[in-house]
Design an enzyme around this catalytic site. Structure first.
Site, mmCIF file in Angstrom:
data_model
loop_
_atom_site.group_PDB
_atom_site.id
_atom_site.type_symbol
_atom_site.label_atom_id
_atom_site.label_comp_id
_atom_site.label_asym_id
_atom_site.label_seq_id
_atom_site.Cartn_x
_atom_site.Cartn_y
_atom_site.Cartn_z
ATOM 1 N N GLY A 1 -40.815 -3.086 0.129
ATOM 2 C CA GLY A 1 -41.912 -2.128 0.016
ATOM 3 C C GLY A 1 -42.363 -1.889 -1.410
ATOM 4 N N SER B 1 -39.126 -0.492 -8.506
ATOM 5 C CA SER B 1 -38.181 -0.207 -7.431
ATOM 6 C C SER B 1 -38.349 1.265 -7.085
ATOM 7 C CB SER B 1 -36.743 -0.486 -7.868
ATOM 8 O OG SER B 1 -35.858 0.041 -6.893
ATOM 9 N N SER C 1 -36.633 3.219 -5.126
ATOM 10 C CA SER C 1 -35.367 3.963 -5.247
ATOM 11 C C SER C 1 -34.822 3.892 -6.671
ATOM 12 C CB SER C 1 -34.323 3.383 -4.295
ATOM 13 O OG SER C 1 -34.048 2.041 -4.666
ATOM 14 N N THR D 1 -32.370 -1.031 -6.608
ATOM 15 C CA THR D 1 -32.346 -2.334 -5.931
ATOM 16 C C THR D 1 -31.794 -3.398 -6.879
ATOM 17 O OG1 THR D 1 -34.128 -1.668 -4.491
ATOM 18 C CG2 THR D 1 -33.845 -4.031 -4.785
ATOM 19 N N GLU E 1 -40.503 -3.505 9.822
ATOM 20 C CA GLU E 1 -39.704 -2.327 9.454
ATOM 21 C C GLU E 1 -39.994 -1.126 10.354
ATOM 22 O OE1 GLU E 1 -38.698 -1.487 5.289
ATOM 23 O OE2 GLU E 1 -39.949 -3.185 4.744
ATOM 24 N N HIS F 1 -53.447 -27.685 7.520
ATOM 25 C CA HIS F 1 -52.902 -28.984 7.129
ATOM 26 C C HIS F 1 -51.507 -29.212 7.686
ATOM 27 C CE1 HIS F 1 -56.276 -29.760 4.375
ATOM 28 N NE2 HIS F 1 -56.281 -28.442 4.274
ATOM 29 N N LYS G 1 -27.375 -3.008 2.462
ATOM 30 C CA LYS G 1 -27.236 -2.543 1.072
ATOM 31 C C LYS G 1 -25.860 -1.900 0.873
ATOM 32 C CE LYS G 1 -32.131 -1.916 -0.052
ATOM 33 N NZ LYS G 1 -33.225 -1.041 -0.425
HETATM 34 O O1 PA5 Z 1 -39.217 -0.549 2.858
HETATM 35 C C1 PA5 Z 1 -38.075 -0.553 2.433
HETATM 36 O O2 PA5 Z 1 -37.307 0.428 2.533
HETATM 37 C C2 PA5 Z 1 -37.532 -1.787 1.750
HETATM 38 O O3 PA5 Z 1 -38.365 -2.882 1.934
HETATM 39 C C3 PA5 Z 1 -37.332 -1.480 0.249
HETATM 40 O O4 PA5 Z 1 -38.578 -1.321 -0.367
HETATM 41 C C4 PA5 Z 1 -36.535 -2.610 -0.420
HETATM 42 O O5 PA5 Z 1 -35.267 -2.724 0.166
HETATM 43 C C5 PA5 Z 1 -36.385 -2.400 -1.918
HETATM 44 O O6 PA5 Z 1 -35.986 -1.095 -2.215
HETATM 45 P P1 PA5 Z 1 -36.771 -0.294 -3.358
HETATM 46 O O7 PA5 Z 1 -38.188 -0.255 -2.912
HETATM 47 O O8 PA5 Z 1 -36.142 1.059 -3.368
HETATM 48 O O9 PA5 Z 1 -36.565 -1.058 -4.608
#
Ligand code: PA5
Length: 330
Positions: free
Chosen positions: A38, A80, A82, A85, A213, A229, A323
């Site tokens: 994300g 990131s 969070s 990551t 997701e 192709h 994770k």
């Molecule tokens: O949608 C999500 O929760 C994941 O795809 C996260 O985005 C991904 O695991 C990476 O984490 P972060 O966006 O905190 O770096």
């Protein structure tokens, strides 16, 4: 999750007011966005929205920073949500070791901590969203950083206009009679196959990731012209799967006329082998508006599909378990 999806226009407008620290204006030739999931998709969207700029925008989803991330010509942006990551932190550390100009975008975590310790320009975006629900903040912050580096002009205005445009169409994009509900009902118990022009790959990737997701469902993505192709030949077997798939072609006023022609011919060649085919045209004025219209539509599709599938759109148990397991292993 519905309210989070609804908040996209406010996020884009909010991002236009983010405080951007001083960023070196080095006339970069390349912007590398390091992130996963994300957080990474914001980089893909930026590449497609700013398709016609004279520098490249690339998203790196890996542990390894490519050797062409060179000091002086590359701006590296670690994203990131969070801030924790591991792949993104690995790229971030390599960029710092290599002396590449680096900026961090996060809501907190280790990325914020290290940036503060080392004096790396840091953009803190609001916490409390699932990362994929913060796309407006992430994309907006990325655009503002590129504006701050002197690479883009008029970013604040574009973000504001896009936020206002989405607000204006908010009532049409959701609800029982909406196109998003229509797509969700077509995708229910079927395999969505999403085809975008290459310069709008981010739209198809976003639909796919949101369907994965939020709705816990598989979806397949490819681009035109490339799928003409190879993949076009494969839309036949296994017939039990292909006959349960629903194909969507994304199109836009900027789509190359030969790609539009290719979509038309592709459609006629595969229609006997799949259950259904739709085309969805972007709406809006600027390229940013048109891409965000399609993205927002897909966000609602994924929400309604989660409801059909009786899944909690907020929960991502497998991603969280993975994770945690990796964290335990060290
Ligand atoms: O949608 C999500 O929760 C994941 O795809 C996260 O985005 C991904 O695991 C990476 O984490 P972060 O966006 O905190 O770096």
């Amino acid at each position: 999750m519905l309210d989070i999806i609804r908040s996209l226009p406010e996020q884009l407008i909010g991002a236009s007011r983010l405080e951007i620290p001083d960023i070196t204006r080095a006339g970069y030739r390349r912007v590398l966005v390091g992130g996963m999931g994300g957080s990474a998709i914001g980089g893909d969207v930026a590449r497609d929205v700013f398709r016609d700029v004279e520098f490249s925008i690339e998203t790196i989803r890996d542990y390894h920073l490519p050797p062409y991330a060179l000091p002086g010509e590359t701006l590296f942006i670690a994203v990131s949500y969070s801030g924790n990551t591991e792949e993104t932190l690995s790229l971030f550390e390599q960029a710092l070791e290599r002396g590449v100009d680096t900026v961090a975008i996060t809501s907190g975590g280790r990325l914020a901590e290290i940036s503060r310790q080392k004096g790396i320009p840091l953009i803190t975006i609001p916490g409390g969203y699932p990362p994929r629900g913060a796309l407006g903040w992430i994309f907006g912050a990325l655009s503002m950083v590129m504006g701050g580096a002197g690479l883009l002009e008029g970013v604040e205005e574009l973000l504001n206009e896009t936020g206002r445009f989405l607000t204006d169409i908010a009532e049409e994009i959701e609800g029982e009679e909406s196109l998003s509900m229509d797509f969700a009902s077509k995708f229910y118990r079927r395999l969505p196959i999403l085809y975008a022009p290459s310069d709008m790959l981010s739209v198809a990737l976003r639909w796919q990731a949101q369907i994965n997701e939020n709705a816990k469902q598989m979806a397949h993505v490819n681009v035109l012209p490339e799928m003409n192709h190879n993949e076009i030949n494969g839309i036949k077997h296994p017939p039990e799967v292909m006959r349960r798939s629903w194909v969507v072609f994304f199109r836009d006023m900027d789509t190359h006329p030969r790609i539009l022609k290719r979509m038309e011919i592709t459609r006629s060649l595969i229609e006997e082998d799949v259950l259904g085919i739709d085309e969805v045209e972007s709406r809006g004025g600027s390229r940013m508006e048109r891409i965000f219209y399609l993205i927002w539509l897909g966000d609602f599709v994924s929400y309604y599909l989660a409801v059909y599938n009786r899944e909690d759109p907020l929960a991502i148990p497998r991603i969280s378990h993975l994770k945690e397991a990796l964290g335990r292993e060290g």
